[in-house]
Design a protein around this motif. Structure first.
Motif, PDB file in Angstrom:
ATOM      1  N   ALA A   6     -35.981  -2.991  27.366  1.00 43.04           N
ATOM      2  CA  ALA A   6     -35.265  -1.718  27.339  1.00 43.04           C
ATOM      3  C   ALA A   6     -34.596  -1.501  28.683  1.00 43.04           C
ATOM      4  O   ALA A   6     -35.183  -1.790  29.723  1.00 43.04           O
ATOM      5  CB  ALA A   6     -36.219  -0.574  27.032  1.00 43.04           C
ATOM      6  N   PRO A  40     -36.709   4.431  31.503  1.00 47.83           N
ATOM      7  CA  PRO A  40     -37.454   4.239  30.260  1.00 47.83           C
ATOM      8  C   PRO A  40     -38.772   3.499  30.477  1.00 47.83           C
ATOM      9  O   PRO A  40     -38.897   2.681  31.377  1.00 47.83           O
ATOM     10  CB  PRO A  40     -36.504   3.393  29.413  1.00 47.83           C
ATOM     11  CG  PRO A  40     -35.711   2.607  30.421  1.00 47.83           C
ATOM     12  CD  PRO A  40     -35.538   3.545  31.593  1.00 47.83           C
ATOM     13  N   TRP A  42     -42.303   1.960  27.868  1.00 49.04           N
ATOM     14  CA  TRP A  42     -42.740   1.694  26.504  1.00 49.04           C
ATOM     15  C   TRP A  42     -44.083   2.346  26.189  1.00 49.04           C
ATOM     16  O   TRP A  42     -44.942   2.492  27.054  1.00 49.04           O
ATOM     17  CB  TRP A  42     -42.891   0.189  26.293  1.00 49.04           C
ATOM     18  CG  TRP A  42     -41.613  -0.582  26.271  1.00 49.04           C
ATOM     19  CD1 TRP A  42     -40.970  -1.124  27.348  1.00 49.04           C
ATOM     20  CD2 TRP A  42     -40.818  -0.894  25.134  1.00 49.04           C
ATOM     21  NE1 TRP A  42     -39.823  -1.767  26.935  1.00 49.04           N
ATOM     22  CE2 TRP A  42     -39.704  -1.641  25.581  1.00 49.04           C
ATOM     23  CE3 TRP A  42     -40.947  -0.620  23.763  1.00 49.04           C
ATOM     24  CZ2 TRP A  42     -38.723  -2.117  24.719  1.00 49.04           C
ATOM     25  CZ3 TRP A  42     -39.959  -1.097  22.909  1.00 49.04           C
ATOM     26  CH2 TRP A  42     -38.865  -1.827  23.383  1.00 49.04           C
ATOM     27  N   LEU A  49     -40.172   4.505  23.013  1.00 50.51           N
ATOM     28  CA  LEU A  49     -39.756   4.539  24.403  1.00 50.51           C
ATOM     29  C   LEU A  49     -39.762   5.982  24.878  1.00 50.51           C
ATOM     30  O   LEU A  49     -39.287   6.878  24.175  1.00 50.51           O
ATOM     31  CB  LEU A  49     -38.348   3.961  24.575  1.00 50.51           C
ATOM     32  CG  LEU A  49     -38.232   2.447  24.538  1.00 50.51           C
ATOM     33  CD1 LEU A  49     -36.786   2.035  24.284  1.00 50.51           C
ATOM     34  CD2 LEU A  49     -38.729   1.847  25.838  1.00 50.51           C
ATOM     35  N   LYS A  59     -38.976  11.207  24.043  1.00 50.44           N
ATOM     36  CA  LYS A  59     -39.371   9.941  23.445  1.00 50.44           C
ATOM     37  C   LYS A  59     -38.475   9.665  22.247  1.00 50.44           C
ATOM     38  O   LYS A  59     -37.931  10.583  21.621  1.00 50.44           O
ATOM     39  CB  LYS A  59     -40.841   9.949  23.019  1.00 50.44           C
ATOM     40  CG  LYS A  59     -41.157  10.852  21.838  1.00 50.44           C
ATOM     41  CD  LYS A  59     -42.616  10.718  21.409  1.00 50.44           C
ATOM     42  CE  LYS A  59     -42.914  11.549  20.151  1.00 50.44           C
ATOM     43  NZ  LYS A  59     -44.311  11.386  19.695  1.00 50.44           N
ATOM     44  N   ALA A  62     -38.119   2.934  19.254  1.00 51.11           N
ATOM     45  CA  ALA A  62     -37.332   1.813  19.764  1.00 51.11           C
ATOM     46  C   ALA A  62     -36.406   1.232  18.708  1.00 51.11           C
ATOM     47  O   ALA A  62     -35.414   0.567  19.038  1.00 51.11           O
ATOM     48  CB  ALA A  62     -38.266   0.726  20.296  1.00 51.11           C
TER      49      ALA A  62
END
Length: 367
Positions: A6, A40, A42, A49, A59, A62
């Protein structure tokens, strides 16, 4: 799981959005609803994300979907999201926790002013999902140490001095020494480093605002990092229709751009490799020439103009906190201190008659 990356990059509008790219593919996909995204990180299961945008912690799945707002937040390096769906992120005076489903943020760490700390940033959960690494920022340097904290107790333990953000994978702690990424054996249960630190990558990019390094590692040891100096920016003139009509100065790490009321100058903050190197500069708009306005090893930034264009008021760190100073634009005479206390201060502007200054104070007690 080390399978996807990301990152933040411009979308079709030219504004920053989140992108996700499988590492076994050469194409990346932008995520809708993430305009102005930064930092970002995870979720532990790789489905979500989290990121900051427009003063909020948000949030998004993904795989795509609506972005969900979780809490107020300020732009900082990424937070951390553990297997119990607890999110750590930087808040006023230290790190805060919040459930990934939302709720009220709760303080987890407290900045220790007695040690000169100003910020706690860049948390990283260790395998037990309770302990976490984080970077401590001190006066005069964006980030200067790594400590360990726990969700179960308020005390924190210093681990590394003179380093920045850290991560853990495959029994090793990863951290920066200068711009070199190092790896050293680490026992998270005993909180002890053993053996010798060995270099993993050279010339890792350092964020000039926070001092943190551009690297990330998955649980199974896949490492991604960015090399080279932090990218510069360019000052661009546009007319009122949005047409580009020229540029100003050379490429540099610009921020805090302010035009003087008389239209003769622009004041800017120009940073170097760390925030401690920033200074206020003046650019002569007619001649397109820049000259440094503030001097010294301590950083200065966020200058604002007097209405007669004769003075600049700015924030500068001459001690533990950023205090307020002023100086004549002509460069004659020393800088004068306007306000000095135990809080960070950023000037916003001067009253029309020049007698009042309004500013933002921040601190552990006020946010």
């Amino acid at each position: 799981d080390g399978r996807k990356l990301a990152f933040v990059a411009p979308g079709e509008s030219g504004r920053a959005v989140l992108w996700v790219r499988p590492l076994d593919s050469s194409s990346a996909q932008p995520l809708a609803g993430t305009t102005n995204a930064s930092a970002p990180f995870w979720s532990a299961d790789g489905r979500w994300l989290a990121f900051t945008a427009d003063g909020k912690l948000k949030k998004v799945e993904a795989s795509g979907g609506a972005a969900i707002t979780l809490a107020d937040a300020v732009p900082t390096p990424p937070g951390a999201w553990n297997k119990d769906d607890i999110i750590l992120f930087t808040g006023p005076g230290g790190l805060r926790r919040i459930s990934a489903s939302g709720g009220t943020p709760v303080p987890v760490t407290t900045v220790d002013a007695s040690r000169g700390e100003r910020t706690h940033i860049a948390p990283f959960f260790l395998p037990d999902s309770r302990q976490f690494l984080f970077a401590t920022g001190t006066a005069g340097m964006a980030s200067r140490g790594v400590s360990i904290g726990s969700l179960d107790e308020p005390t924190t333990t210093p681990l590394l001095e003179g380093s920045t953000n850290a991560a853990y994978a495959n029994g090793h702690l990863l951290f920066l020494r200068g711009s070199t990424l190092m790896a050293q054996p680490f026992d998270p249960e005993r909180r002890t480093l053993t053996g010798q630190a060995l270099p993993v990558a050279e010339d890792v990019q350092v964020n000039p605002s926070t001092g943190t390094g551009a690297f990330s590692v998955s649980e199974n040891g896949v490492l991604v990092y960015q090399t080279g100096p932090a990218a510069g920016t360019q000052l661009i003139w546009f007319d009122r229709t949005g047409k580009r009509v020229g540029s100003l100065g050379e490429s540099a790490l610009y921020r805090d751009v302010q035009l003087s009321p008389d239209g003769r100058f622009a004041s800017v903050t120009i940073g170097a490799t760390t925030s401690a190197d920033s200074a206020v500069w003046l650019i002569d708009l007619k001649r397109n020439l820049a000259r440094r306005f503030t001097f010294g090893a301590e950083n200065a930034f966020a200058a604002v103009w007097s209405r007669d264009s004769q003075w600049l008021v700015y924030s500068a760190r001459r001690g533990r906190t950023a205090d307020l100073f002023r100086k004549r634009v002509a460069g004659t005479g020393p800088e004068e201190i306007l306000l000095q206390d135990d809080r960070e201060k950023i000037p916003l502007g001067l009253s029309p008659d020049g007698t009042l200054l309004y500013y933002v104070p921040t601190g552990a007690a006020t946010g």
